[in-house]
Design a protein around this motif. Structure first.
Motif, PDB file in Angstrom:
ATOM      1  N   ALA A 185      12.396  -7.858  -2.727  1.00 31.77           N
ATOM      2  CA  ALA A 185      11.975  -8.485  -1.477  1.00 31.77           C
ATOM      3  C   ALA A 185      11.301  -7.480  -0.552  1.00 31.77           C
ATOM      4  O   ALA A 185      10.321  -7.797   0.129  1.00 31.77           O
ATOM      5  CB  ALA A 185      13.182  -9.124  -0.785  1.00 31.77           C
ATOM      6  N   GLY A 186      11.826  -6.253  -0.530  1.00 29.90           N
ATOM      7  CA  GLY A 186      11.218  -5.217   0.301  1.00 29.90           C
ATOM      8  C   GLY A 186       9.817  -4.867  -0.149  1.00 29.90           C
ATOM      9  O   GLY A 186       8.903  -4.675   0.678  1.00 29.90           O
ATOM     10  N   LEU A 187       9.600  -4.794  -1.461  1.00 26.32           N
ATOM     11  CA  LEU A 187       8.265  -4.499  -1.981  1.00 26.32           C
ATOM     12  C   LEU A 187       7.308  -5.651  -1.706  1.00 26.32           C
ATOM     13  O   LEU A 187       6.136  -5.433  -1.365  1.00 26.32           O
ATOM     14  CB  LEU A 187       8.346  -4.216  -3.477  1.00 26.32           C
ATOM     15  N   GLU A 188       7.786  -6.877  -1.831  1.00 26.86           N
ATOM     16  CA  GLU A 188       6.928  -8.027  -1.541  1.00 26.86           C
ATOM     17  C   GLU A 188       6.560  -8.087  -0.061  1.00 26.86           C
ATOM     18  O   GLU A 188       5.446  -8.467   0.291  1.00 26.86           O
ATOM     19  CB  GLU A 188       7.616  -9.320  -1.980  1.00 26.86           C
ATOM     20  N   ALA A 189       7.497  -7.706   0.795  1.00 29.27           N
ATOM     21  CA  ALA A 189       7.191  -7.681   2.227  1.00 29.27           C
ATOM     22  C   ALA A 189       6.110  -6.656   2.531  1.00 29.27           C
ATOM     23  O   ALA A 189       5.286  -6.851   3.435  1.00 29.27           O
ATOM     24  CB  ALA A 189       8.460  -7.371   3.021  1.00 29.27           C
ATOM     25  N   ALA A 190       6.100  -5.547   1.772  1.00 29.59           N
ATOM     26  CA  ALA A 190       5.131  -4.484   2.018  1.00 29.59           C
ATOM     27  C   ALA A 190       3.784  -4.740   1.352  1.00 29.59           C
ATOM     28  O   ALA A 190       2.735  -4.410   1.910  1.00 29.59           O
ATOM     29  CB  ALA A 190       5.700  -3.143   1.536  1.00 29.59           C
ATOM     30  N   TYR A 191       3.797  -5.336   0.148  1.00 25.16           N
ATOM     31  CA  TYR A 191       2.568  -5.441  -0.641  1.00 25.16           C
ATOM     32  C   TYR A 191       2.127  -6.870  -0.926  1.00 25.16           C
ATOM     33  O   TYR A 191       1.055  -7.088  -1.506  1.00 25.16           O
ATOM     34  CB  TYR A 191       2.753  -4.700  -1.976  1.00 25.16           C
ATOM     35  N   GLY A 192       2.953  -7.852  -0.537  1.00 22.52           N
ATOM     36  CA  GLY A 192       2.596  -9.240  -0.770  1.00 22.52           C
ATOM     37  C   GLY A 192       3.184  -9.767  -2.066  1.00 22.52           C
ATOM     38  O   GLY A 192       3.590  -9.008  -2.937  1.00 22.52           O
ATOM     39  N   PRO A 193       3.225 -11.092  -2.208  1.00 19.31           N
ATOM     40  CA  PRO A 193       3.814 -11.713  -3.407  1.00 19.31           C
ATOM     41  C   PRO A 193       2.829 -11.742  -4.569  1.00 19.31           C
ATOM     42  O   PRO A 193       1.657 -11.405  -4.427  1.00 19.31           O
ATOM     43  CB  PRO A 193       4.144 -13.124  -2.928  1.00 19.31           C
ATOM     44  N   GLY A 194       3.359 -12.160  -5.718  1.00 19.31           N
ATOM     45  CA  GLY A 194       2.494 -12.402  -6.859  1.00 19.31           C
ATOM     46  C   GLY A 194       2.401 -11.284  -7.871  1.00 19.31           C
ATOM     47  O   GLY A 194       1.694 -11.421  -8.876  1.00 19.31           O
TER      48      GLY A 194
END
Length: 247
Positions: A185-194
């Motif tokens: 979740a932290g990485l998705e918050a920083a770089y976006g989903p997908g």
């Protein structure tokens, strides 16, 4: 001094060539040389985990506390990478263990955030303050509790670290969370989903598992984060350590 010597010195450090570094220093190369981006040669050697070269530069007079590009301390760079021998060499040469680099980071901040236990021990043995906060004002003990490293928590407590109540609350909070999902979740918050992710697990510290989540771009790791899973042991440490839970 030959104007090519700084370039040659940086090239020798990039190649890890101790003999070339020694030859250039003896020929008069400046041990505090900087490149076009104002990166110091000592910082490059420190982050490259080259303890032999670091010692050569320090013996030639390199300033262990000079900030690279005006921002990054050699000690902090070595701590980030967990380069224990380099850390010890810098401290032995007089590097200030509590030096504050740009944005308020200190070596001890990096050590507890990354869970580098042997590095933390070296810093504390050199007199690092166990209570100096990171750039966000967070006490090291709380950061160590979030990291999930019982060893780091134990070392900080042994050196009188405070904020035990806050650290206990943080460790208990992580007991209820899925570490892998939180990292993702932290990485998705920083770089976006997908993005696709790769998850690995290893034992960096006896009794805990380090979970690492890497974000993939074009099939290759592009970013990542990791955390240990010793939160239960940390709760026990904080609840049973001598003294009162007075923060």
């Amino acid at each position: 001094m030959n104007t090519r010597e700084p370039l040659e010195l940086f090239a020798a450090v990039y190649e890890g060539d101790e003999n070339a570094v020694l030859r250039l220093l003896r020929a008069g190369a400046d041990p505090d040389s900087v490149d076009a981006e104002r990166q110091t040669v000592l910082y490059l050697a420190a982050v490259s985990d080259a303890p032999g070269i670091v010692r050569l530069l320090l013996a030639a007079g390199a300033d262990p506390d000079r900030l690279s590009a005006g921002a990054d301390a050699p000690l902090c760079g070595a701590v980030c990478g967990g380069h224990t021998e380099v850390v010890r060499a810098l401290l032995a040469a007089g590097a200030a263990p509590d030096l504050r680099e740009e944005y308020g980071f200190r070596a001890l901040t990096w050590a507890v955030q990354r869970g580098h236990l042997e590095v933390l021990r070296a810093l504390l043995a050199a007199g690092a303050d166990p209570d100096l906060p990171g750039p966000d004002g967070e006490p090291p003990l709380v950061a160590a509790a979030r990291r999930g490293s019982p060893g780091c928590v134990r070392e900080l407590l042994a050196h009188g670290a405070r904020a035990r109540l806050e650290a206990l609350a943080e460790a208990r909070r992580w007991l209820a969370l899925d570490v892998e999902e939180e990292l993702r979740a932290g990485l998705e918050a920083a770089y976006g989903p997908g993005y696709e992710y790769v998850v690995s697990r290893r034992e960096d510290e006896p009794g805990t598992v380090t979970v690492e989540v890497a974000l993939l771009r074009d099939g290759r790791p592009a970013a990542g984060n990791d955390r240990q899973t010793g939160h239960s042991a940390i709760v026990n440490l904080l609840e049973t350590a001598p003294g009162t839970l007075d923060g």
